[in-house]
Design a protein around this motif. Structure first.
Motif, PDB file in Angstrom:
ATOM      1  N   PHE A 155      33.651  31.707  37.960  1.00  0.00           N
ATOM      2  CA  PHE A 155      33.515  33.163  37.910  1.00  0.00           C
ATOM      3  C   PHE A 155      34.805  33.759  37.357  1.00  0.00           C
ATOM      4  O   PHE A 155      35.883  33.157  37.453  1.00  0.00           O
ATOM      5  N   ASP A 156      34.696  34.971  36.787  1.00  0.00           N
ATOM      6  CA  ASP A 156      35.912  35.651  36.358  1.00  0.00           C
ATOM      7  C   ASP A 156      36.536  36.376  37.545  1.00  0.00           C
ATOM      8  O   ASP A 156      36.046  36.276  38.682  1.00  0.00           O
ATOM      9  N   VAL A 157      37.617  37.108  37.305  1.00  0.00           N
ATOM     10  CA  VAL A 157      38.355  37.749  38.401  1.00  0.00           C
ATOM     11  C   VAL A 157      37.514  38.802  39.129  1.00  0.00           C
ATOM     12  O   VAL A 157      37.810  39.161  40.276  1.00  0.00           O
ATOM     13  N   ASP A 158      36.474  39.298  38.480  1.00  0.00           N
ATOM     14  CA  ASP A 158      35.609  40.307  39.099  1.00  0.00           C
ATOM     15  C   ASP A 158      34.391  39.699  39.784  1.00  0.00           C
ATOM     16  O   ASP A 158      33.516  40.428  40.265  1.00  0.00           O
ATOM     17  N   GLY A 159      34.342  38.363  39.811  1.00  0.00           N
ATOM     18  CA  GLY A 159      33.210  37.710  40.464  1.00  0.00           C
ATOM     19  C   GLY A 159      31.998  37.542  39.568  1.00  0.00           C
ATOM     20  O   GLY A 159      30.926  37.152  40.047  1.00  0.00           O
TER      21      GLY A 159
END
Length: 679
Positions: A638-642
């Motif tokens: 996942f990226d930093v924002d989920g």
């Protein structure tokens, strides 16, 4: 270095513990010589209760999924079934037998069955070795003093985290408590005291053997964990030869090593015990398995804590460990879930490190899929309303397929008579353009009877509920909009039907879980009737609490199973038939009347949907793709924002897939915003 036989070693990798988790060249070589290309896991439940569906997930992981992830060929797979039986006060032969029966029923065949208790002699020698190395001591602190010590150590860790002086924080604490006056007892004295413990010279609870670990560690599991305690209780498996018993933290890593386990798989709450696991094996110079933690199974509207489940049993809130409302393997089996249902569900949810709440409809859907082609069809009515035909006097035999999708399963006969019963949900006193059951002037077909009838009138009681329907057979060419199931008023079998709902009124029971128990989780219907062709499969001689009983699909209602309380004798026709509801037929709420779904089933499905939507409102945007059951376990990165970037196999998501996910996330964000406005 990966072991021979493992083609994907990176699939099960946990947090490293430098130095402690590393095997020396000698240990690695010895292990390889003993096991070769065999890759070994273990399933080690404690026999202090019945297995539940969380254990089914663990079995699936240890007997199958772990090997699939690691790329281990079938001939190189071994799983040990181990009784982690070190606490005799809470363990019993009943639990020992139940664990074995459930494992066998689910279809798993261990390479070997072991007991931690059978290694008590070796574990004792390990404790002595620790003492001789100055890494264990006999501690006489009382329970209250140990709690005080742990509280001091906890505050000390907090001070370090804030950049303060931990020793200054401990200045006012008695040295008897911190660091503890027994930590520096001599090796000779500790050996004598430990032998006195083994010989029963101290009262229960008077002292313990603690490991001399690292009380300055930020990890509480390194604060001198207990290795042995005194218990004057006979062991249910090895008898009364011991009055000191090893703790879980002392036992499981040593037994893992002695059994040559390659992958020690547990749930995430044990992740903080990784240091103590490897510290002890390092201290004893033993082979170190790889440890991997996966998320524990959480299912909506139930609890999977053995302590809570035991309380439900002891308080008589449920009928026992095998109550159909319980999430135990025995309860699910009695409810009618087959091993195929449970194993399919476990395969579906998989095993990841992402914490999530699995919605019950996933388990229910697994049951529908697995039961559809194996459940004998039968016609039944739960709330009988009599129908009388005014222009039909003969009886006729109707042929009904046992399983419509499989002609090889044969058929059975039912007799259609001038009087019969239909379910109350299929009758209304007044006609309605959206209702296609029995109502004045309504044309209705009777399933399998090849008969169309016109409803002439409906009699009602004082409460306004229909009591009898008067109809006439018609040969008009108009096609009925529905075909209703029925049971002859002359040829039928009375039965008791137990309908089951959620055990709890909320998706995630809280600390006040006892106040959240659903008082209507079991509804007993004593008026039900089933067609007599089902009788032979309902014979009490065919019921078995450790195997699956016969299941039926009551047409247009749902799936049901013969309960163990059944006493019916098909030869004499005497005795009681009891059915448990398994799961309703799939309901499309928007089109329930067109699908002939009963009103009660539609209402139940509506409540389920509302509960699911309510549960989703508690999930923050950044956790949406990790916790919502539609997506849980589907992504690996996942990226930093989920937001997901890679699928569960590690492949980067395509733009088209990401676009769809963004739309779903936008809907969730809108739902959260609307909910916030209402507050």
């Amino acid at each position: 270095m990966s072991k021979p036989g493992v083609t994907n070693p990176d699939q099960l990798v946990g947090r490293p513990i430098p130095t402690w988790d590393e095997n020396s060249a000698e240990l690695a070589s010895t292990h390889l010589k003993e096991s070769g290309s065999i890759v070994r896991t273990r399933f080690p439940p404690e026999p202090n209760g019945y297995l539940h569906i969380g254990h089914a997930k663990s079995m699936n992981m240890n007997f199958s999924l772990a090997f699939e992830k690691l790329g281990v060929s079938p001939e190189n797979r071994e799983t040990y079934f181990r009784y982690d039986d070190t606490n005799p006060e809470k363990e019993s032969k009943e639990y020992i037998d139940s664990l074995r029966n459930d494992l066998t029923w689910l279809g798993w065949s261990p390479a070997k069955t072991t007991y931690s208790s059978e290694g008590f002699n070796h574990l004792h020698s390990c404790a002595v070795k620790l003492i001789m190395k100055g890494l264990a001591y006999v501690c006489f602190l009382t329970k209250a003093e140990v709690e005080q010590q742990r509280e001091v150590l906890k505050k000390r860790v907090a001070v370090i985290a804030k950049g303060g002086d931990p020793e200054k924080q401990c200045e006012a604490v008695s040295p008897d408590i911190y660091p503890g006056k027994y930590r520096n007892t001599s090796v000779e004295e500790n050996l004598k005291l430990f032998e006195d413990m083994r010989k029963g010279k101290f009262p229960e609870g008077h002292c313990t053997l603690r490991m001399k670990m690292d009380i300055t560690s930020p990890n509480p599991n390194m604060h001198d964990s207990m290795a042995y305690r005194i218990k004057y209780t006979a062991h249910p498996h090895v008898g009364s030869g011991w009055c000191i018993y090893p703790s879980y933290d002392f036992t499981h890593c040593i037994i893992d090593s002695l059994e040559g386990i390659d992958y020690s798989i547990c749930t995430l709450e044990f992740e903080t015990r990784r240091e103590s696991y490897y510290w002890l094996l390092w201290a004893l110079d033993l082979y170190k398995p790889r440890v991997y933690e996966m998320s524990r199974l959480n299912i909506a509207h139930t609890v999977l804590s053995k302590r809570r489940l035991l309380k439900l049993v002891d308080s008589n809130t449920v009928r026992g460990w095998d109550d159909p409302r319980m999430p135990t393997i025995s309860g699910l089996r009695r409810r009618g879930y087959t091993k195929e249902c449970i194993n399919t569900f476990c395969n579906d949810i998989g095993a990841t490190r992402n914490m999530n709440l699995v919605e019950t409809n996933r388990l229910e859907q697994a049951a529908r899929v697995c039961l559809a082609d194996v459940s004998r069809r039968a016609m039944a009515v739960l709330d009988p309303v009599k129908v009388t035909l005014t222009n039909f006097t003969d009886s006729k035999t109707c042929t009904v397929p046992n399983i419509p999708t499989d002609p090889s399963k044969g058929s059975h006969d039912v007799i259609f008579t001038p009087t019969f019963y239909i379910d109350g949900a299929d009758v209304r006193a007044e006609a309605d353009s959206n209702f296609f059951g029995f109502a004045p002037t309504q044309l209705v077909g009777l399933k399998y009877a090849d008969v169309k009838v016109r409803c002439d009138s409906v009699k009602v009681g004082k409460d306004g509920k229909p009591t009898e329907v008067i109809c006439s057979v018609t040969d008009e060419v108009t096609k009925p909009k529905s075909y209703i199931t029925w049971v002859s008023a002359v040829h039928n079998l009375p039965c008791e039907v137990r309908q089951y709902g959620h055990l709890f009124t909320v998706p995630e029971p809280s600390d006040k879980w006892e106040e959240e128990i659903n008082a209507e989780s079991e509804v007993v219907i004593s008026t039900a009737l089933v067609d007599p062709s089902a009788g032979e499969l309902c014979d009490a001689s065919s019921t078995d609490k450790w195997n699956s009983n016969n299941s039926f699909q009551f047409e247009r209602i749902g799936y049901f199973v013969v309960d163990d309380d059944t006493t019916y004798d098909s030869k004499s026709g005497k005795g009681k038939i009891v059915f448990n509801s398994i799961v309703s037929l799939k309901v499309d709420i928007a089109k329930d009347t067109k699908k002939d779904a009963t009103a009660s089933a539609a209402a139940h499905a509506q409540r389920q949907r509302q509960a699911i939507l309510k549960a989703r409102l508690s999930i923050p945007v950044e956790e949406f793709f990790k916790k919502v059951e539609d997506y849980a376990g589907m992504f690996s990165k996942f990226d930093v924002d989920g937001f997901p970037t890679h699928d569960k196999d590690g492949e980067e998501l395509k733009k088209s897939a990401a676009k769809k996910l963004k739309k779903d996330l936008a809907k969730h964000q809108k739902s959260l915003a609307n909910a916030a406005k209402k507050k």
